[in-house]
Design a protein around this motif. Sequence first.
Motif, PDB file in Angstrom:
ATOM      1  N   LYS A 195      -8.827  -2.523  -8.809  1.00  0.00           N
ATOM      2  CA  LYS A 195      -9.040  -1.560  -9.898  1.00  0.00           C
ATOM      3  C   LYS A 195      -9.516  -0.219  -9.357  1.00  0.00           C
ATOM      4  CE  LYS A 195     -12.766  -0.976 -11.858  1.00  0.00           C
ATOM      5  NZ  LYS A 195     -14.102  -1.057 -12.492  1.00  0.00           N
ATOM      6  N   ASP A 196     -10.476  -0.241  -8.444  1.00  0.00           N
ATOM      7  CA  ASP A 196     -11.001   1.003  -7.881  1.00  0.00           C
ATOM      8  C   ASP A 196      -9.930   1.740  -7.080  1.00  0.00           C
ATOM      9  OD1 ASP A 196     -13.426   0.415  -9.031  1.00  0.00           O
ATOM     10  OD2 ASP A 196     -14.353  -0.317  -7.178  1.00  0.00           O
ATOM     11  N   MET A 197      -9.096   0.992  -6.377  1.00  0.00           N
ATOM     12  CA  MET A 197      -7.994   1.597  -5.626  1.00  0.00           C
ATOM     13  C   MET A 197      -7.043   2.315  -6.565  1.00  0.00           C
ATOM     14  SD  MET A 197      -4.534   0.803  -5.177  1.00  0.00           S
ATOM     15  CE  MET A 197      -4.468  -0.930  -5.512  1.00  0.00           C
ATOM     16  N   TYR A 198      -6.693   1.652  -7.674  1.00  0.00           N
ATOM     17  CA  TYR A 198      -5.809   2.289  -8.652  1.00  0.00           C
ATOM     18  C   TYR A 198      -6.488   3.491  -9.311  1.00  0.00           C
ATOM     19  CZ  TYR A 198      -2.053  -1.231  -8.669  1.00  0.00           C
ATOM     20  OH  TYR A 198      -0.988  -2.022  -8.336  1.00  0.00           O
ATOM     21  N   ARG A 199      -7.774   3.396  -9.551  1.00  0.00           N
ATOM     22  CA  ARG A 199      -8.493   4.512 -10.183  1.00  0.00           C
ATOM     23  C   ARG A 199      -8.413   5.766  -9.313  1.00  0.00           C
ATOM     24  NH1 ARG A 199     -12.960   5.770 -13.563  1.00  0.00           N
ATOM     25  NH2 ARG A 199     -12.885   8.063 -13.681  1.00  0.00           N
ATOM     26  N   GLU A 200      -8.590   5.594  -8.008  1.00  0.00           N
ATOM     27  CA  GLU A 200      -8.474   6.734  -7.101  1.00  0.00           C
ATOM     28  C   GLU A 200      -7.079   7.348  -7.191  1.00  0.00           C
ATOM     29  OE1 GLU A 200      -9.308   7.713  -2.395  1.00  0.00           O
ATOM     30  OE2 GLU A 200      -8.341   5.810  -2.903  1.00  0.00           O
TER      31      GLU A 200
ATOM     32  N   ASP B 116       2.742  -9.319 -10.127  1.00  0.00           N
ATOM     33  CA  ASP B 116       1.494 -10.049 -10.353  1.00  0.00           C
ATOM     34  C   ASP B 116       0.818  -9.464 -11.585  1.00  0.00           C
ATOM     35  OD1 ASP B 116      -1.161 -10.967 -10.349  1.00  0.00           O
ATOM     36  OD2 ASP B 116      -1.196 -11.178  -8.175  1.00  0.00           O
ATOM     37  N   THR B 117       0.709 -10.254 -12.628  1.00  0.00           N
ATOM     38  CA  THR B 117       0.150  -9.772 -13.892  1.00  0.00           C
ATOM     39  C   THR B 117      -1.289  -9.300 -13.728  1.00  0.00           C
ATOM     40  OG1 THR B 117       1.574 -11.329 -15.069  1.00  0.00           O
ATOM     41  CG2 THR B 117      -0.245 -10.371 -16.314  1.00  0.00           C
ATOM     42  N   LEU B 118      -2.054  -9.968 -12.875  1.00  0.00           N
ATOM     43  CA  LEU B 118      -3.453  -9.586 -12.703  1.00  0.00           C
ATOM     44  C   LEU B 118      -3.564  -8.223 -12.008  1.00  0.00           C
ATOM     45  CD1 LEU B 118      -6.152 -10.718 -13.517  1.00  0.00           C
ATOM     46  CD2 LEU B 118      -6.339 -11.852 -11.296  1.00  0.00           C
ATOM     47  N   ASN B 119      -2.684  -7.940 -11.062  1.00  0.00           N
ATOM     48  CA  ASN B 119      -2.654  -6.605 -10.461  1.00  0.00           C
ATOM     49  C   ASN B 119      -2.394  -5.552 -11.534  1.00  0.00           C
ATOM     50  OD1 ASN B 119      -2.631  -8.209  -8.085  1.00  0.00           O
ATOM     51  ND2 ASN B 119      -1.491  -6.631  -6.976  1.00  0.00           N
ATOM     52  N   ALA B 120      -1.447  -5.847 -12.421  1.00  0.00           N
ATOM     53  CA  ALA B 120      -1.131  -4.902 -13.496  1.00  0.00           C
ATOM     54  C   ALA B 120      -2.334  -4.690 -14.399  1.00  0.00           C
ATOM     55  CB  ALA B 120       0.063  -5.408 -14.303  1.00  0.00           C
ATOM     56  N   LYS B 121      -3.063  -5.758 -14.686  1.00  0.00           N
ATOM     57  CA  LYS B 121      -4.256  -5.623 -15.528  1.00  0.00           C
ATOM     58  C   LYS B 121      -5.311  -4.740 -14.851  1.00  0.00           C
ATOM     59  CE  LYS B 121      -4.010  -9.789 -18.399  1.00  0.00           C
ATOM     60  NZ  LYS B 121      -4.329  -9.145 -19.678  1.00  0.00           N
ATOM     61  N   ALA B 122      -5.433  -4.853 -13.544  1.00  0.00           N
ATOM     62  CA  ALA B 122      -6.367  -3.993 -12.813  1.00  0.00           C
ATOM     63  C   ALA B 122      -5.953  -2.533 -12.953  1.00  0.00           C
ATOM     64  CB  ALA B 122      -6.421  -4.399 -11.339  1.00  0.00           C
ATOM     65  N   ALA B 123      -4.657  -2.269 -12.871  1.00  0.00           N
ATOM     66  CA  ALA B 123      -4.155  -0.904 -13.025  1.00  0.00           C
ATOM     67  C   ALA B 123      -4.400  -0.386 -14.443  1.00  0.00           C
ATOM     68  CB  ALA B 123      -2.663  -0.861 -12.707  1.00  0.00           C
TER      69      ALA B 123
ATOM     70  N   GLY C 204       2.694   1.471  -7.713  1.00  0.00           N
ATOM     71  CA  GLY C 204       3.366   0.257  -7.273  1.00  0.00           C
ATOM     72  C   GLY C 204       2.415  -0.929  -7.274  1.00  0.00           C
ATOM     73  N   PRO C 205       2.932  -2.117  -6.979  1.00  0.00           N
ATOM     74  CA  PRO C 205       2.114  -3.333  -7.088  1.00  0.00           C
ATOM     75  C   PRO C 205       1.158  -3.577  -5.930  1.00  0.00           C
ATOM     76  CG  PRO C 205       4.321  -3.890  -6.364  1.00  0.00           C
ATOM     77  CD  PRO C 205       4.337  -2.410  -6.662  1.00  0.00           C
ATOM     78  N   THR C 206       1.231  -2.791  -4.874  1.00  0.00           N
ATOM     79  CA  THR C 206       0.540  -2.971  -3.591  1.00  0.00           C
ATOM     80  C   THR C 206       1.138  -4.156  -2.841  1.00  0.00           C
ATOM     81  OG1 THR C 206      -1.291  -4.536  -4.042  1.00  0.00           O
ATOM     82  CG2 THR C 206      -1.586  -2.256  -4.762  1.00  0.00           C
ATOM     83  N   ASN C 207       0.670  -4.377  -1.628  1.00  0.00           N
ATOM     84  CA  ASN C 207       1.140  -5.517  -0.831  1.00  0.00           C
ATOM     85  C   ASN C 207       0.137  -6.668  -0.856  1.00  0.00           C
ATOM     86  OD1 ASN C 207      -0.872  -4.397   0.727  1.00  0.00           O
ATOM     87  ND2 ASN C 207       0.484  -3.709   2.374  1.00  0.00           N
ATOM     88  N   LYS C 208      -0.752  -6.671  -1.854  1.00  0.00           N
ATOM     89  CA  LYS C 208      -1.708  -7.753  -2.053  1.00  0.00           C
ATOM     90  C   LYS C 208      -1.486  -8.351  -3.432  1.00  0.00           C
ATOM     91  CE  LYS C 208      -3.931  -6.620   1.788  1.00  0.00           C
ATOM     92  NZ  LYS C 208      -3.860  -7.461   3.002  1.00  0.00           N
ATOM     93  N   THR C 209      -1.927  -9.574  -3.616  1.00  0.00           N
ATOM     94  CA  THR C 209      -1.818 -10.218  -4.921  1.00  0.00           C
ATOM     95  C   THR C 209      -3.144 -10.847  -5.323  1.00  0.00           C
ATOM     96  OG1 THR C 209      -0.756 -12.016  -6.148  1.00  0.00           O
ATOM     97  CG2 THR C 209      -0.807 -12.229  -3.757  1.00  0.00           C
ATOM     98  N   LEU C 210      -3.517 -10.642  -6.576  1.00  0.00           N
ATOM     99  CA  LEU C 210      -4.762 -11.200  -7.090  1.00  0.00           C
ATOM    100  C   LEU C 210      -4.586 -12.603  -7.646  1.00  0.00           C
ATOM    101  CD1 LEU C 210      -6.186  -8.053  -8.917  1.00  0.00           C
ATOM    102  CD2 LEU C 210      -7.250  -9.237  -6.980  1.00  0.00           C
ATOM    103  N   SER C 211      -3.356 -12.992  -7.928  1.00  0.00           N
ATOM    104  CA  SER C 211      -3.118 -14.274  -8.595  1.00  0.00           C
ATOM    105  C   SER C 211      -2.804 -15.423  -7.639  1.00  0.00           C
ATOM    106  CB  SER C 211      -1.953 -14.142  -9.581  1.00  0.00           C
ATOM    107  OG  SER C 211      -2.272 -13.246 -10.608  1.00  0.00           O
ATOM    108  N   VAL C 212      -2.379 -15.100  -6.440  1.00  0.00           N
ATOM    109  CA  VAL C 212      -1.916 -16.136  -5.514  1.00  0.00           C
ATOM    110  C   VAL C 212      -2.627 -15.984  -4.174  1.00  0.00           C
ATOM    111  CG1 VAL C 212       0.092 -17.152  -4.369  1.00  0.00           C
ATOM    112  CG2 VAL C 212       0.336 -16.130  -6.645  1.00  0.00           C
TER     113      VAL C 212
END
Length: 356
Positions: free
Chosen positions: A165-170, A190-197, A139-147
């Motif tokens: 990224k590290d959170m998604y890696r785990e 959030d596109t940046l969250n998706a890029k981290a994933a 999921g996208p998490t409840n945080k945003t990297l873009s805003v």
Amino acid sequence: MTREEKADQLREIGSERILIKDGPYGSMIQSYRLDEAGYRGGPQFKDTLGNHDQKGNNDLLNLTRPDVISEICNAYLDAGADIVATNTFNANSISLSDYGISGMAREINLAAARLTRACADAATARDPAKPRFVAGALGPTNKTLSVSPNVNDPGYRAVTFDEVKDMYREQIDGLLDGGVDFILVETVFDTLNAKAALVAADEAGEARGEVLPVMVSMTLTDLAGRNLSGQTVEAFWHSVRHARPITMGLNCSFGATELHPYVQALNPQVDSMLCVYPNAGLPNELGAYDEPPEMTGKLVRGWAENGWLNVVGGCCGTTPGHIKAIADAVKGVKPRTWQVLPPALRLSGMEAASFF
């Protein structure tokens, strides 16, 4: 069979018929009306969960009530789902910190993947002509990297790209160890969250010496057809196309009626399979979804007849009844054909731009 071979198998089937994805866990779990004790499970979890309230922590149920999650998963499989996603939408250290159990992220993802894998494999064993696939849901998490969450400080971010990224890696490592076939980056606002994933997925695959297939699904935040980052569906696709996802599409936010123009817009842009799973219409004043399965099936069939679909399922408010109606509605309809797009420089900001 390797995950890359599973992806090839999915594409082969998707070129012959429209594949069916499952529906949501959240609204189905609500129907069980579990109380705090129901979420916490037996006494063996007492020390682990501490004094934090756990009611509403749906991902925890993979550990404390696997019977509930298995029952929901099997209901979707019986309804005709080819692809079942893990119940891990919020099973990441950031989201789980709200319940005081951020350290349990890996354990929850591992359990969810094993549980879903067992259900899918049992369904395949019952009908070998219809192989079932497992997607590990992020999921996208409840945080945003873009805003910025602070209106007085536009440059402030509650988390960094590397932290996400590290959170998604785990999460991804737990899902892979549990046996998922693909990683599904879904409900992307959030596109940046998706890029981290996607970076996390790439790193996880590289560490295992394999190509890790991913699925990507964007969500719209308004009827202007943009996500929270402000991107149109075409611009978002240009932003993630480099990851070569096996499916790209839309989910959540709206029902099939509202998503119609954006599914149409994506169709000629995407040179992979198109996957869409809408809500059961729009929520009523109480937050419930009233669209009946036959209506969802009818709307989705229109997409199929237009040649827009390779994979279709349901999101918020849909039930196994909706998934069966969708499966029945698209049965026998020719799937969308996709092809390699001509070489071009494809860029994106808020809008998409292509230079041939």
